[in-house]
Design a protein around this motif. Structure first.
Motif, short mmCIF file in Angstrom:
data_model
loop_
_atom_site.label_atom_id
_atom_site.label_comp_id
_atom_site.label_asym_id
_atom_site.label_seq_id
_atom_site.Cartn_x
_atom_site.Cartn_y
_atom_site.Cartn_z
N ARG A 27 0.81 -1.22 0.00
CA ARG A 27 0.00 0.00 0.00
C ARG A 27 0.84 1.28 0.00
N PHE A 28 1.97 1.27 0.75
CA PHE A 28 2.73 2.52 0.92
C PHE A 28 4.16 2.46 0.36
N GLY A 29 4.59 1.30 -0.10
CA GLY A 29 5.94 1.18 -0.66
C GLY A 29 7.01 0.97 0.40
N ILE A 30 6.65 1.13 1.65
CA ILE A 30 7.66 1.07 2.72
C ILE A 30 8.03 -0.39 3.01
N LEU A 31 9.34 -0.60 3.12
CA LEU A 31 9.85 -1.95 3.31
C LEU A 31 10.29 -2.13 4.77
N LEU A 79 4.24 4.08 12.45
CA LEU A 79 5.47 3.34 12.14
C LEU A 79 6.52 4.15 11.37
N THR A 80 6.09 5.25 10.75
CA THR A 80 7.04 5.96 9.88
C THR A 80 7.94 6.91 10.67
N ASN A 81 9.07 7.18 10.08
CA ASN A 81 10.00 8.16 10.63
C ASN A 81 9.62 9.53 10.07
N ASN A 82 9.26 10.46 10.94
CA ASN A 82 8.81 11.79 10.47
C ASN A 82 9.85 12.88 10.74
N GLU A 83 11.07 12.45 11.03
CA GLU A 83 12.14 13.40 11.36
C GLU A 83 12.29 14.48 10.27
N CYS A 121 6.58 15.48 2.99
CA CYS A 121 7.08 16.72 3.63
C CYS A 121 6.98 16.67 5.14
N SER A 122 6.39 15.59 5.69
CA SER A 122 6.23 15.48 7.14
C SER A 122 5.52 16.72 7.69
N SER A 123 6.08 17.37 8.73
CA SER A 123 5.37 18.48 9.38
C SER A 123 5.62 19.84 8.71
N SER A 150 3.15 17.39 0.43
CA SER A 150 2.24 16.24 0.59
C SER A 150 2.89 15.20 1.50
N ASP A 151 2.05 14.43 2.15
CA ASP A 151 2.53 13.36 3.03
C ASP A 151 1.37 12.37 3.22
N ILE A 152 1.69 11.20 3.79
CA ILE A 152 0.60 10.26 4.11
C ILE A 152 0.07 10.49 5.51
N SER A 153 0.76 11.28 6.30
CA SER A 153 0.36 11.41 7.70
C SER A 153 -0.53 12.64 7.93
N ILE A 204 -1.31 12.79 0.33
CA ILE A 204 -1.12 11.98 -0.87
C ILE A 204 -0.15 10.84 -0.58
N ASN A 205 -0.62 9.64 -0.85
CA ASN A 205 0.25 8.47 -0.79
C ASN A 205 0.95 8.37 -2.15
N LEU A 206 2.27 8.41 -2.15
CA LEU A 206 3.00 8.42 -3.43
C LEU A 206 2.76 7.15 -4.24
N LEU A 207 2.27 6.12 -3.57
CA LEU A 207 1.98 4.87 -4.29
C LEU A 207 0.55 4.83 -4.83
N ASP A 208 -0.22 5.85 -4.53
CA ASP A 208 -1.60 5.91 -5.00
C ASP A 208 -1.62 6.71 -6.31
N CYS A 223 12.09 15.27 -2.99
CA CYS A 223 11.59 14.07 -2.28
C CYS A 223 12.79 13.55 -1.50
N ARG A 224 12.95 14.05 -0.29
CA ARG A 224 14.18 13.79 0.46
C ARG A 224 13.88 12.94 1.69
N ASN A 225 14.68 11.91 1.85
CA ASN A 225 14.56 11.02 3.02
C ASN A 225 13.21 10.31 3.06
N VAL A 226 12.72 9.95 1.92
CA VAL A 226 11.46 9.20 1.79
C VAL A 226 11.72 7.88 1.05
N LEU A 227 12.35 7.99 -0.13
CA LEU A 227 12.55 6.79 -0.96
C LEU A 227 13.48 5.78 -0.30
N TYR A 229 13.17 4.46 2.38
CA TYR A 229 12.38 3.47 3.11
C TYR A 229 11.59 2.56 2.17
N PHE A 230 11.66 2.81 0.86
CA PHE A 230 10.85 2.07 -0.12
C PHE A 230 11.61 0.86 -0.68
N ASP A 231 10.87 -0.11 -1.17
CA ASP A 231 11.50 -1.20 -1.92
C ASP A 231 11.80 -0.69 -3.34
C1 LIG Z 1 11.87 11.29 7.30
S1 LIG Z 1 10.46 12.19 6.72
C2 LIG Z 1 11.24 13.28 5.57
C3 LIG Z 1 10.70 14.69 5.68
C4 LIG Z 1 11.39 15.71 4.77
N1 LIG Z 1 11.28 15.34 3.38
C5 LIG Z 1 12.85 15.88 5.15
O1 LIG Z 1 13.74 15.36 4.45
O2 LIG Z 1 13.14 16.52 6.17
C6 LIG Z 1 9.68 10.97 5.65
C7 LIG Z 1 8.21 11.29 5.39
O3 LIG Z 1 7.78 10.49 4.28
C8 LIG Z 1 6.42 10.16 4.49
N2 LIG Z 1 6.06 9.00 3.66
C9 LIG Z 1 6.45 7.72 3.82
N3 LIG Z 1 5.87 6.94 2.90
C10 LIG Z 1 5.11 7.73 2.13
C11 LIG Z 1 4.26 7.50 1.01
N4 LIG Z 1 4.06 6.28 0.52
N5 LIG Z 1 3.63 8.56 0.48
C12 LIG Z 1 3.81 9.81 0.97
N6 LIG Z 1 4.59 10.09 2.03
C13 LIG Z 1 5.23 9.06 2.61
C14 LIG Z 1 6.34 9.88 5.99
O4 LIG Z 1 5.02 10.01 6.48
C15 LIG Z 1 7.30 10.94 6.56
O5 LIG Z 1 6.62 12.08 7.01
#
Ligand SMILES: C[S@@+](CC[C@H](N)C(=O)[O-])C[C@H]1O[C@@H](n2cnc3c(N)ncnc32)[C@H](O)[C@@H]1O
Length: 286
Positions: A27-31, A79-83, A121-123, A150-153, A204-208, A223-227, A229-231
């Motif tokens: 659903r979310f691409g996260i591995l 479960l996600t890292n929102n740092e 973009c997290s917060s 955009s973010d899933i959270s 927005i879920n990037l996998l949707d 798109c930084r520090n997101v991919l 976590y993906f497969d």
């Molecule tokens: C570590 S944060 C990165 C925040 C920011 N881009 C930065 O580098 O400071 C990763 C974010 O990616 C979001 N995320 C994870 N999987 C996602 C998905 N499938 N679609 C959209 N956002 C996603 C998480 O909810 C989280 O807020």
């Protein structure tokens, strides 16, 4: 059910772990790796108590029910890292400001429109950092500038929209920028409207692909520090999504641990001063 029963049932078996991680991945691409079993167990067991379920098996069944997509979203939020923080990886933002913004200004001078997307973009600190760099450049005065996050959270997006941040968000912010763009509210800091009004957010879920497909075109996508976590396949699908949503020769900026090096994509690496970014080539995605 006694409390001790609840605790026993809240241990996550290998089978249930496997089911859960497959669902999150699809659903979310996260591995989630084998070593993440304890993370899932510790973060999700409270949810099982809240829902008065019998244990992880029942929880996995509930999540696999397609009508429970809201529950799957609540689970991934835990479960996600929102740092994130303002001006994170500032060497790349500096290169964006010094080299990419002037080229976008020249390219868009007729339409006077600049459109940037911060995906994952997290917060919101990344979105507002980009908008502040654009304002500081003084290249886009009286332009239509949009920075979209955009973010899933939902929880993180609510924080982003509030525009109010605590001290830790400013760990890499100069006093000059903090005083210029924020005002103090008690122990926190509120972003000024001149920046806030240029930014907007959506879940927005990037996998949707269907939902993300409704977005328009952008001049640059962060798109930084997101991919990371993906497969692999989800990364490829997401890069393809970005390719579709970039204007010709648009820029893609990834996090410092992320790259397109081992992937065949229609993006050309561009070496800026101190930072590597990618530029869209007009080729089909293979
Ligand atoms: C570590 S944060 C990165 C925040 C920011 N881009 C930065 O580098 O400071 C990763 C974010 O990616 C979001 N995320 C994870 N999987 C996602 C998905 N499938 N679609 C959209 N956002 C996603 C998480 O909810 C989280 O807020």
């Amino acid at each position: 059910m006694s409390i001790s029963n609840v605790h026993n049932n809240c241990s996550l078996s290998i089978d249930s772990f496997q089911k859960l991680r497959e669902m999150f991945n699809e659903r979310f691409g996260i591995l989630f790796n084998d070593g993440d079993r304890y993370l899932l167990e510790s973060r999700l067991s409270a949810r099982i108590l809240d829902l008065s379920l019998d244990g992880f098996e029942e929880y996995a069944d509930l999540l696999s029910n397609t009508s429970q997509s809201g529950e799957l979203e609540s689970a991934i939020e835990m479960l996600t890292n929102n740092e994130t923080y303002f001006f994170r990886e500032d060497y790349q933002l500096n290169a964006f400001s010094a080299e990419i913004l002037p080229s976008l200004q020249r390219r868009n001078v007729r339409k006077r429109h600049l459109n940037i997307w911060s995906a994952g973009c997290s917060s919101g600190e990344e979105v507002y950092s980009i908008a502040i760099f654009i304002a500081e450049s003084e290249l886009f005065t009286n332009w239509n500038v949009r920075v979209f996050g955009s973010d899933i959270s939902s929880r993180m997006l609510a924080r982003a929209r509030s525009g109010i941040f605590s001290k830790s968000a400013f760990r890499n912010t100069s006093d000059y920028l903090r005083m210029k763009y924020f005002r103090r509210v008690g122990t926190e800091w509120a972003l000024k409207n001149s920046i806030k009004e240029k930014c907007n957010f959506a879940k927005i879920n990037l996998l949707d692909a269907a939902r993300a497909g409704m977005l328009g075109k952008f001049d640059a996508i962060f798109c930084r520090n997101v991919l990371m976590y993906f497969d692999r396949q989800s990364r490829t699908d997401t890069i393809e999504l970005f390719h579709r949503h970039l204007n010709a020769s648009g820029y893609l900026l990834l996090g410092h641990t992320e790259s397109l090096f081992n992937q065949k994509t229609p993006f050309a690496p561009v070496e800026l001063h101190n930072a590597m970014v990618y530029q869209k080539r007009e080729e089909a995605f293979v």
